[in-house]
Scaffold this motif. Sequence first.
Motif, PDB file in Angstrom:
ATOM      1  N   ARG A  73      21.271 -60.910 -50.485  1.00  0.00           N
ATOM      2  CA  ARG A  73      22.732 -60.818 -49.833  1.00  0.00           C
ATOM      3  C   ARG A  73      23.635 -61.405 -50.715  1.00  0.00           C
ATOM      4  NH1 ARG A  73      24.943 -57.533 -46.150  1.00  0.00           N
ATOM      5  NH2 ARG A  73      27.019 -57.895 -46.122  1.00  0.00           N
ATOM      6  N   GLY A  74      23.739 -62.362 -51.506  1.00  0.00           N
ATOM      7  CA  GLY A  74      24.486 -62.804 -52.664  1.00  0.00           C
ATOM      8  C   GLY A  74      24.576 -61.731 -53.562  1.00  0.00           C
ATOM      9  N   PHE A  75      23.565 -61.201 -54.005  1.00  0.00           N
ATOM     10  CA  PHE A  75      23.628 -60.072 -55.067  1.00  0.00           C
ATOM     11  C   PHE A  75      24.394 -58.919 -54.549  1.00  0.00           C
ATOM     12  CE2 PHE A  75      22.151 -56.241 -56.952  1.00  0.00           C
ATOM     13  CZ  PHE A  75      21.878 -56.649 -58.222  1.00  0.00           C
ATOM     14  N   ILE A  76      24.314 -58.550 -53.290  1.00  0.00           N
ATOM     15  CA  ILE A  76      25.279 -57.447 -52.916  1.00  0.00           C
ATOM     16  C   ILE A  76      26.606 -57.829 -52.868  1.00  0.00           C
ATOM     17  CG2 ILE A  76      25.606 -56.049 -50.748  1.00  0.00           C
ATOM     18  CD1 ILE A  76      22.625 -56.245 -50.162  1.00  0.00           C
ATOM     19  N   VAL A  77      26.866 -58.874 -52.463  1.00  0.00           N
ATOM     20  CA  VAL A  77      28.469 -59.373 -52.398  1.00  0.00           C
ATOM     21  C   VAL A  77      29.109 -59.354 -53.729  1.00  0.00           C
ATOM     22  CG1 VAL A  77      30.006 -61.076 -51.881  1.00  0.00           C
ATOM     23  CG2 VAL A  77      28.229 -60.606 -50.146  1.00  0.00           C
ATOM     24  N   GLY A  78      28.103 -60.169 -54.594  1.00  0.00           N
ATOM     25  CA  GLY A  78      28.723 -60.353 -55.870  1.00  0.00           C
ATOM     26  C   GLY A  78      28.629 -58.830 -56.720  1.00  0.00           C
ATOM     27  N   PHE A  79      27.613 -58.123 -56.542  1.00  0.00           N
ATOM     28  CA  PHE A  79      27.756 -56.767 -57.498  1.00  0.00           C
ATOM     29  C   PHE A  79      29.055 -55.845 -56.892  1.00  0.00           C
ATOM     30  CE2 PHE A  79      26.715 -52.500 -57.451  1.00  0.00           C
ATOM     31  CZ  PHE A  79      26.431 -52.113 -58.762  1.00  0.00           C
ATOM     32  N   THR A  80      29.197 -55.819 -55.477  1.00  0.00           N
ATOM     33  CA  THR A  80      30.191 -55.033 -55.002  1.00  0.00           C
ATOM     34  C   THR A  80      31.451 -55.551 -55.419  1.00  0.00           C
ATOM     35  OG1 THR A  80      28.954 -54.643 -53.054  1.00  0.00           O
ATOM     36  CG2 THR A  80      30.980 -53.818 -52.704  1.00  0.00           C
ATOM     37  N   SER A  81      31.726 -56.758 -55.299  1.00  0.00           N
ATOM     38  CA  SER A  81      33.123 -57.407 -55.488  1.00  0.00           C
ATOM     39  C   SER A  81      33.571 -57.294 -57.129  1.00  0.00           C
ATOM     40  CB  SER A  81      33.176 -58.897 -55.300  1.00  0.00           C
ATOM     41  OG  SER A  81      32.832 -59.119 -53.616  1.00  0.00           O
ATOM     42  N   THR A  82      32.500 -57.553 -57.847  1.00  0.00           N
ATOM     43  CA  THR A  82      32.711 -57.582 -59.356  1.00  0.00           C
ATOM     44  C   THR A  82      33.126 -56.113 -59.717  1.00  0.00           C
ATOM     45  OG1 THR A  82      31.396 -59.431 -59.797  1.00  0.00           O
ATOM     46  CG2 THR A  82      31.749 -57.965 -61.590  1.00  0.00           C
ATOM     47  N   PHE A  83      32.317 -55.194 -59.190  1.00  0.00           N
ATOM     48  CA  PHE A  83      32.503 -53.655 -59.387  1.00  0.00           C
ATOM     49  C   PHE A  83      33.769 -53.142 -59.148  1.00  0.00           C
ATOM     50  CE2 PHE A  83      32.326 -49.283 -58.065  1.00  0.00           C
ATOM     51  CZ  PHE A  83      31.809 -48.653 -59.436  1.00  0.00           C
ATOM     52  N   LEU A  84      34.126 -53.663 -57.834  1.00  0.00           N
ATOM     53  CA  LEU A  84      35.498 -52.908 -57.383  1.00  0.00           C
ATOM     54  C   LEU A  84      36.541 -53.540 -58.277  1.00  0.00           C
ATOM     55  CD1 LEU A  84      35.200 -53.463 -53.482  1.00  0.00           C
ATOM     56  CD2 LEU A  84      35.086 -51.172 -54.966  1.00  0.00           C
ATOM     57  N   ILE A  85      36.586 -54.919 -58.390  1.00  0.00           N
ATOM     58  CA  ILE A  85      37.789 -55.602 -59.245  1.00  0.00           C
ATOM     59  C   ILE A  85      37.773 -55.049 -60.755  1.00  0.00           C
ATOM     60  CG2 ILE A  85      38.688 -57.755 -59.976  1.00  0.00           C
ATOM     61  CD1 ILE A  85      37.424 -58.907 -57.586  1.00  0.00           C
ATOM     62  N   ARG A  86      36.528 -54.895 -61.414  1.00  0.00           N
ATOM     63  CA  ARG A  86      36.412 -54.821 -62.575  1.00  0.00           C
ATOM     64  C   ARG A  86      36.649 -53.192 -62.904  1.00  0.00           C
ATOM     65  NH1 ARG A  86      33.951 -56.432 -67.478  1.00  0.00           N
ATOM     66  NH2 ARG A  86      32.952 -54.474 -68.613  1.00  0.00           N
ATOM     67  N   GLU A  87      36.471 -52.435 -62.067  1.00  0.00           N
ATOM     68  CA  GLU A  87      36.715 -50.973 -62.293  1.00  0.00           C
ATOM     69  C   GLU A  87      38.013 -50.441 -61.748  1.00  0.00           C
ATOM     70  OE1 GLU A  87      34.787 -48.956 -64.223  1.00  0.00           O
ATOM     71  OE2 GLU A  87      33.604 -50.910 -64.638  1.00  0.00           O
ATOM     72  N   MET A  88      38.694 -51.120 -60.696  1.00  0.00           N
ATOM     73  CA  MET A  88      39.951 -50.550 -60.173  1.00  0.00           C
ATOM     74  C   MET A  88      40.811 -51.703 -59.904  1.00  0.00           C
ATOM     75  SD  MET A  88      38.106 -48.809 -56.632  1.00  0.00           S
ATOM     76  CE  MET A  88      39.390 -48.046 -56.117  1.00  0.00           C
ATOM     77  N   PHE A  89      40.820 -52.810 -60.741  1.00  0.00           N
ATOM     78  CA  PHE A  89      41.814 -53.825 -60.705  1.00  0.00           C
ATOM     79  C   PHE A  89      42.335 -54.043 -59.570  1.00  0.00           C
ATOM     80  CE2 PHE A  89      41.428 -51.386 -64.884  1.00  0.00           C
ATOM     81  CZ  PHE A  89      40.925 -52.365 -65.682  1.00  0.00           C
ATOM     82  N   PHE A  90      43.793 -54.113 -59.493  1.00  0.00           N
ATOM     83  CA  PHE A  90      44.257 -54.498 -58.276  1.00  0.00           C
ATOM     84  C   PHE A  90      43.782 -53.737 -57.107  1.00  0.00           C
ATOM     85  CE2 PHE A  90      47.797 -53.405 -55.343  1.00  0.00           C
ATOM     86  CZ  PHE A  90      47.932 -54.776 -54.574  1.00  0.00           C
ATOM     87  N   LYS A  91      43.750 -52.357 -57.196  1.00  0.00           N
ATOM     88  CA  LYS A  91      43.153 -51.687 -56.262  1.00  0.00           C
ATOM     89  C   LYS A  91      41.793 -51.928 -55.842  1.00  0.00           C
ATOM     90  CE  LYS A  91      45.572 -47.287 -57.441  1.00  0.00           C
ATOM     91  NZ  LYS A  91      45.712 -45.987 -57.760  1.00  0.00           N
ATOM     92  N   GLY A  92      40.898 -52.508 -56.791  1.00  0.00           N
ATOM     93  CA  GLY A  92      39.720 -53.146 -56.232  1.00  0.00           C
ATOM     94  C   GLY A  92      39.763 -54.213 -55.482  1.00  0.00           C
ATOM     95  N   ALA A  93      40.717 -55.149 -56.002  1.00  0.00           N
ATOM     96  CA  ALA A  93      40.935 -56.269 -55.268  1.00  0.00           C
ATOM     97  C   ALA A  93      41.257 -56.269 -53.876  1.00  0.00           C
ATOM     98  CB  ALA A  93      41.691 -57.269 -55.895  1.00  0.00           C
ATOM     99  N   LEU A  94      42.218 -55.227 -53.631  1.00  0.00           N
ATOM    100  CA  LEU A  94      42.869 -55.107 -52.364  1.00  0.00           C
ATOM    101  C   LEU A  94      41.693 -54.348 -51.436  1.00  0.00           C
ATOM    102  CD1 LEU A  94      45.200 -54.859 -50.676  1.00  0.00           C
ATOM    103  CD2 LEU A  94      45.980 -52.478 -51.342  1.00  0.00           C
ATOM    104  N   LEU A  95      40.931 -53.354 -52.030  1.00  0.00           N
ATOM    105  CA  LEU A  95      39.552 -52.678 -51.360  1.00  0.00           C
ATOM    106  C   LEU A  95      38.818 -54.029 -50.820  1.00  0.00           C
ATOM    107  CD1 LEU A  95      38.737 -50.323 -50.181  1.00  0.00           C
ATOM    108  CD2 LEU A  95      37.498 -49.677 -52.387  1.00  0.00           C
ATOM    109  N   ALA A  96      38.592 -54.810 -51.896  1.00  0.00           N
ATOM    110  CA  ALA A  96      37.386 -55.956 -51.582  1.00  0.00           C
ATOM    111  C   ALA A  96      37.924 -56.866 -50.396  1.00  0.00           C
ATOM    112  CB  ALA A  96      37.140 -56.766 -52.620  1.00  0.00           C
ATOM    113  N   LEU A  97      39.358 -57.115 -50.449  1.00  0.00           N
ATOM    114  CA  LEU A  97      39.858 -58.162 -49.555  1.00  0.00           C
ATOM    115  C   LEU A  97      39.721 -57.459 -47.962  1.00  0.00           C
ATOM    116  CD1 LEU A  97      42.892 -59.286 -51.287  1.00  0.00           C
ATOM    117  CD2 LEU A  97      41.090 -60.662 -50.564  1.00  0.00           C
ATOM    118  N   THR A  98      39.943 -55.883 -47.917  1.00  0.00           N
ATOM    119  CA  THR A  98      39.990 -55.127 -46.661  1.00  0.00           C
ATOM    120  C   THR A  98      38.678 -54.935 -46.225  1.00  0.00           C
ATOM    121  OG1 THR A  98      40.567 -53.297 -47.869  1.00  0.00           O
ATOM    122  CG2 THR A  98      42.253 -54.558 -47.037  1.00  0.00           C
ATOM    123  N   SER A  99      37.750 -54.384 -47.203  1.00  0.00           N
ATOM    124  CA  SER A  99      36.273 -53.880 -46.690  1.00  0.00           C
ATOM    125  C   SER A  99      35.197 -54.979 -46.882  1.00  0.00           C
ATOM    126  CB  SER A  99      36.102 -52.674 -47.597  1.00  0.00           C
ATOM    127  OG  SER A  99      36.013 -52.923 -48.911  1.00  0.00           O
TER     128      SER A  99
END
Length: 213
Positions: free
Chosen positions: A108-134
Amino acid sequence: MVNFRYTKLKINNFFRENMLILIFILICFIGGSIAGSIAANTLTYQQKTVLLNYLSGFITEVNELLSNNQQLMARNVILANLKYALLFWVLAITLVGVVAIPFLIILRGFIVGFTSTFLIREMFFKGALLALTSIMPQNLILIPSLILGGFLSFIFVFRFGGGILTGRKYNLKKMLVGYSFSMVGIAVLLLLAALVEVYVVPYLLRLVEGIVI
């Protein structure tokens, strides 16, 4: 008031006596999160492209489910979450949990870490916003619930298994009933997390869909 203080004291003593187990479970989750973040940073360009395309399709699919078949979506998410509580219970009473439960927490930690890092790294502000909402809304309930469930299950495994190995006398029925009730409590928390994921997250995604896609 006296009963409340006594209950609070018992809870504090319980966590104090089992602090090493709690620390171990937390280390498993943090280690899984770190591994997930590292994995997200090692993706190839092709893998990143595939995941970004999947993400766009996923958001669209969520909106379609919300509009057409929210009940089906709710049933699937609720069942998926409640399976965690059932899995913890089965693994603990069969003593397989001494290996399997830490693995589930790491996963579960791997899933959360992978998803959050991928979104923020690849989409920057949009990724952070998506992580916060989804990701964050349901995980604010889901992650503490899983950590607590893993913690309680690990304690049961050690007490039950330790009693068998050392030949100590123990009240198996009392232990099993107490543990089962605690898993019912975990199931309630997991149900709440599922309801947030089904009835709150899709609306948050709709609010930011025009920004992140």
